[in-house]
Write a protein that holds these residues in place. Structure first.
Motif, PDB file in Angstrom:
ATOM      1  N   PHE A  34       1.904  -0.181  -2.429  1.00 34.56           N
ATOM      2  CA  PHE A  34       0.653   0.176  -3.246  1.00 34.56           C
ATOM      3  C   PHE A  34       0.397  -1.060  -4.381  1.00 34.56           C
ATOM      4  CE2 PHE A  34       1.463   4.741  -2.250  1.00 34.56           C
ATOM      5  CZ  PHE A  34       0.465   4.724  -1.068  1.00 34.56           C
ATOM      6  N   GLN A  35       1.486  -1.475  -4.636  1.00 32.89           N
ATOM      7  CA  GLN A  35       1.309  -2.735  -5.740  1.00 32.89           C
ATOM      8  C   GLN A  35       0.797  -3.917  -4.913  1.00 32.89           C
ATOM      9  OE1 GLN A  35       1.880  -2.675  -9.336  1.00 32.89           O
ATOM     10  NE2 GLN A  35       0.711  -4.286  -9.118  1.00 32.89           N
ATOM     11  N   ARG A  36       1.492  -3.832  -3.712  1.00 30.75           N
ATOM     12  CA  ARG A  36       0.969  -5.183  -3.109  1.00 30.75           C
ATOM     13  C   ARG A  36      -0.345  -5.112  -2.607  1.00 30.75           C
ATOM     14  NH1 ARG A  36       4.676  -7.283   1.599  1.00 30.75           N
ATOM     15  NH2 ARG A  36       2.970  -8.567   1.814  1.00 30.75           N
ATOM     16  N   SER A  37      -0.732  -3.779  -2.277  1.00 31.72           N
ATOM     17  CA  SER A  37      -2.221  -3.667  -1.806  1.00 31.72           C
ATOM     18  C   SER A  37      -3.151  -3.535  -3.046  1.00 31.72           C
ATOM     19  CB  SER A  37      -2.200  -2.008  -1.181  1.00 31.72           C
ATOM     20  OG  SER A  37      -1.130  -1.984  -0.120  1.00 31.72           O
ATOM     21  N   ALA A  38      -2.635  -3.088  -3.916  1.00 34.37           N
ATOM     22  CA  ALA A  38      -3.653  -3.191  -5.207  1.00 34.37           C
ATOM     23  C   ALA A  38      -4.015  -4.581  -5.761  1.00 34.37           C
ATOM     24  CB  ALA A  38      -3.078  -2.268  -6.494  1.00 34.37           C
ATOM     25  N   ASP A  39      -2.789  -5.372  -5.809  1.00 30.88           N
ATOM     26  CA  ASP A  39      -2.813  -7.039  -6.038  1.00 30.88           C
ATOM     27  C   ASP A  39      -3.815  -7.699  -4.810  1.00 30.88           C
ATOM     28  OD1 ASP A  39      -1.171  -6.519  -7.991  1.00 30.88           O
ATOM     29  OD2 ASP A  39       0.639  -7.375  -7.100  1.00 30.88           O
ATOM     30  N   ILE A  40      -4.072  -7.209  -3.727  1.00 33.88           N
ATOM     31  CA  ILE A  40      -5.064  -8.041  -2.930  1.00 33.88           C
ATOM     32  C   ILE A  40      -6.307  -7.307  -2.938  1.00 33.88           C
ATOM     33  CG2 ILE A  40      -3.301  -8.752  -1.128  1.00 33.88           C
ATOM     34  CD1 ILE A  40      -4.433  -6.647   0.736  1.00 33.88           C
ATOM     35  N   THR A  41      -6.484  -5.997  -3.338  1.00 35.41           N
ATOM     36  CA  THR A  41      -7.752  -5.380  -3.552  1.00 35.41           C
ATOM     37  C   THR A  41      -8.578  -5.802  -4.867  1.00 35.41           C
ATOM     38  OG1 THR A  41      -7.078  -3.442  -2.357  1.00 35.41           O
ATOM     39  CG2 THR A  41      -8.842  -3.259  -3.712  1.00 35.41           C
ATOM     40  N   GLU A  42      -7.957  -6.197  -5.692  1.00 33.42           N
ATOM     41  CA  GLU A  42      -8.620  -6.359  -7.150  1.00 33.42           C
ATOM     42  C   GLU A  42      -9.417  -7.731  -7.042  1.00 33.42           C
ATOM     43  OE1 GLU A  42      -7.641  -6.704 -11.848  1.00 33.42           O
ATOM     44  OE2 GLU A  42      -5.955  -7.060 -10.467  1.00 33.42           O
ATOM     45  N   ASN A  72     -12.760  -6.356 -15.793  1.00 29.38           N
ATOM     46  CA  ASN A  72     -11.893  -5.415 -16.403  1.00 29.38           C
ATOM     47  C   ASN A  72     -11.760  -4.132 -15.423  1.00 29.38           C
ATOM     48  OD1 ASN A  72     -11.579  -5.828 -19.367  1.00 29.38           O
ATOM     49  ND2 ASN A  72     -13.623  -6.158 -19.158  1.00 29.38           N
ATOM     50  N   ILE A  73     -11.451  -4.707 -14.223  1.00 24.96           N
ATOM     51  CA  ILE A  73     -11.410  -3.577 -13.058  1.00 24.96           C
ATOM     52  C   ILE A  73      -9.756  -2.975 -13.485  1.00 24.96           C
ATOM     53  CG2 ILE A  73     -10.632  -3.050 -10.785  1.00 24.96           C
ATOM     54  CD1 ILE A  73     -12.593  -5.842 -10.238  1.00 24.96           C
ATOM     55  N   PRO A  74      -9.901  -1.546 -13.542  1.00 22.54           N
ATOM     56  CA  PRO A  74      -8.365  -0.736 -13.979  1.00 22.54           C
ATOM     57  C   PRO A  74      -7.852  -0.690 -12.415  1.00 22.54           C
ATOM     58  CG  PRO A  74     -10.385   0.533 -13.762  1.00 22.54           C
ATOM     59  CD  PRO A  74     -10.934  -0.502 -13.657  1.00 22.54           C
ATOM     60  N   LYS A  75      -6.249  -0.919 -12.617  1.00 26.07           N
ATOM     61  CA  LYS A  75      -5.574  -0.951 -11.732  1.00 26.07           C
ATOM     62  C   LYS A  75      -4.361   0.007 -12.044  1.00 26.07           C
ATOM     63  CE  LYS A  75      -3.267  -4.891 -10.654  1.00 26.07           C
ATOM     64  NZ  LYS A  75      -2.968  -6.049 -10.129  1.00 26.07           N
ATOM     65  N   LYS A  76      -3.999   1.064 -11.273  1.00 31.79           N
ATOM     66  CA  LYS A  76      -2.810   2.030 -11.550  1.00 31.79           C
ATOM     67  C   LYS A  76      -2.280   2.097 -10.258  1.00 31.79           C
ATOM     68  CE  LYS A  76      -1.740   6.731 -12.979  1.00 31.79           C
ATOM     69  NZ  LYS A  76      -2.558   8.014 -13.226  1.00 31.79           N
ATOM     70  N   VAL A  77      -0.865   1.976 -10.136  1.00 30.21           N
ATOM     71  CA  VAL A  77       0.102   2.294  -9.379  1.00 30.21           C
ATOM     72  C   VAL A  77       1.141   3.158  -9.411  1.00 30.21           C
ATOM     73  CG1 VAL A  77       1.828   0.903  -7.768  1.00 30.21           C
ATOM     74  CG2 VAL A  77      -0.536  -0.119  -8.424  1.00 30.21           C
ATOM     75  N   THR A  79       4.280   5.822  -7.193  1.00 30.23           N
ATOM     76  CA  THR A  79       4.800   5.997  -5.839  1.00 30.23           C
ATOM     77  C   THR A  79       4.114   6.805  -4.818  1.00 30.23           C
ATOM     78  OG1 THR A  79       6.151   8.046  -6.595  1.00 30.23           O
ATOM     79  CG2 THR A  79       7.285   6.033  -7.073  1.00 30.23           C
ATOM     80  N   LYS A  80       2.968   7.468  -5.296  1.00 34.77           N
ATOM     81  CA  LYS A  80       2.261   8.318  -4.282  1.00 34.77           C
ATOM     82  C   LYS A  80       1.098   7.709  -3.934  1.00 34.77           C
ATOM     83  CE  LYS A  80       4.788  12.022  -4.827  1.00 34.77           C
ATOM     84  NZ  LYS A  80       5.908  12.276  -3.773  1.00 34.77           N
ATOM     85  N   LYS A  81       0.389   6.486  -4.639  1.00 35.75           N
ATOM     86  CA  LYS A  81      -0.863   6.227  -4.468  1.00 35.75           C
ATOM     87  C   LYS A  81      -1.216   4.859  -5.426  1.00 35.75           C
ATOM     88  CE  LYS A  81      -3.242   8.993  -7.753  1.00 35.75           C
ATOM     89  NZ  LYS A  81      -4.223  10.249  -7.711  1.00 35.75           N
ATOM     90  N   GLY A  82      -2.089   4.236  -5.089  1.00 34.38           N
ATOM     91  CA  GLY A  82      -2.233   2.975  -5.886  1.00 34.38           C
ATOM     92  C   GLY A  82      -3.936   3.308  -6.254  1.00 34.38           C
ATOM     93  N   GLU A  83      -4.502   2.836  -7.286  1.00 36.74           N
ATOM     94  CA  GLU A  83      -6.008   3.165  -7.684  1.00 36.74           C
ATOM     95  C   GLU A  83      -6.515   2.024  -8.104  1.00 36.74           C
ATOM     96  OE1 GLU A  83      -5.687   7.874  -9.073  1.00 36.74           O
ATOM     97  OE2 GLU A  83      -6.207   6.329 -10.499  1.00 36.74           O
ATOM     98  N   VAL A  84      -7.489   1.357  -7.571  1.00 29.97           N
ATOM     99  CA  VAL A  84      -8.155   0.098  -8.018  1.00 29.97           C
ATOM    100  C   VAL A  84      -9.559   0.470  -8.219  1.00 29.97           C
ATOM    101  CG1 VAL A  84      -8.841  -2.287  -7.626  1.00 29.97           C
ATOM    102  CG2 VAL A  84      -6.566  -1.338  -6.909  1.00 29.97           C
ATOM    103  N   GLY A  85     -10.303   0.318  -9.358  1.00 30.21           N
ATOM    104  CA  GLY A  85     -11.462   0.672  -9.945  1.00 30.21           C
ATOM    105  C   GLY A  85     -11.797   1.842 -10.657  1.00 30.21           C
TER     106      GLY A  85
END
Length: 143
Positions: A34-42, A72-77, A79-85
């Motif tokens: 999820f961290q890697r996914s959020a890092d490419i999504t932002e 200022n796009i919020p990002k939260k990761v 073990t269950k999910k990743g949130e971007v936006g």
């Protein structure tokens, strides 16, 4: 935007990792995915978002956010999910007006930056998950 997906096509790898790993190790693998996914999504989400020259007119007077939403796009990761936006259904956040940008208004067409970003990144999410599970399986099997 919540990053979530079903693991399809590599169930055998996932089951192998789950059989050989503890729940804490699985959680660490998932968090890394999820961290890697959020890092490419932002950065891709930033590319889909408009940025005004002057944000001093954004929102109502007294409720103007500090800086541009794009910066200022919020990002939260977890073990269950990743949130971007942003959560677009509420008004409690500084960037409550992003729902108008996403969905449009009577005077402005929708920009649909959340769904565009998600559809652009979805194949990469699966690739990242496959890589991380395969890496964990190889480590467990000593290869």
């Amino acid at each position: 935007m919540e990053i979530s997906f079903r693991f399809e096509g590599f169930e055998e790898v996932q089951r192998g990792v789950e059989a050989l790993s503890s729940s804490a190790e699985i959680g660490a693998i998932n968090k890394k995915i999820f961290q890697r996914s959020a890092d490419i999504t932002e950065p891709k989400m930033k590319a889909h978002m408009a940025r005004s020259a002057d944000n001093s007119k954004s929102g109502r007077n007294g409720y103007r956010p500090p800086g541009h939403a794009r910066d200022n796009i919020p990002k939260k990761v977890t073990t269950k999910k990743g949130e971007v936006g942003w959560e677009l259904n509420g008004d409690a956040q500084n960037w409550f007006y992003m729902k108008f940008v996403e969905w449009g208004t009577s005077k402005m067409p929708p920009r649909d930056f959340l769904n565009n970003t998600k559809s652009e990144c979805e194949s990469e999410y699966h690739m990242i998950a496959d890589q991380e599970y395969q890496k964990a399986l190889n480590e467990k099997l000593g290869g």
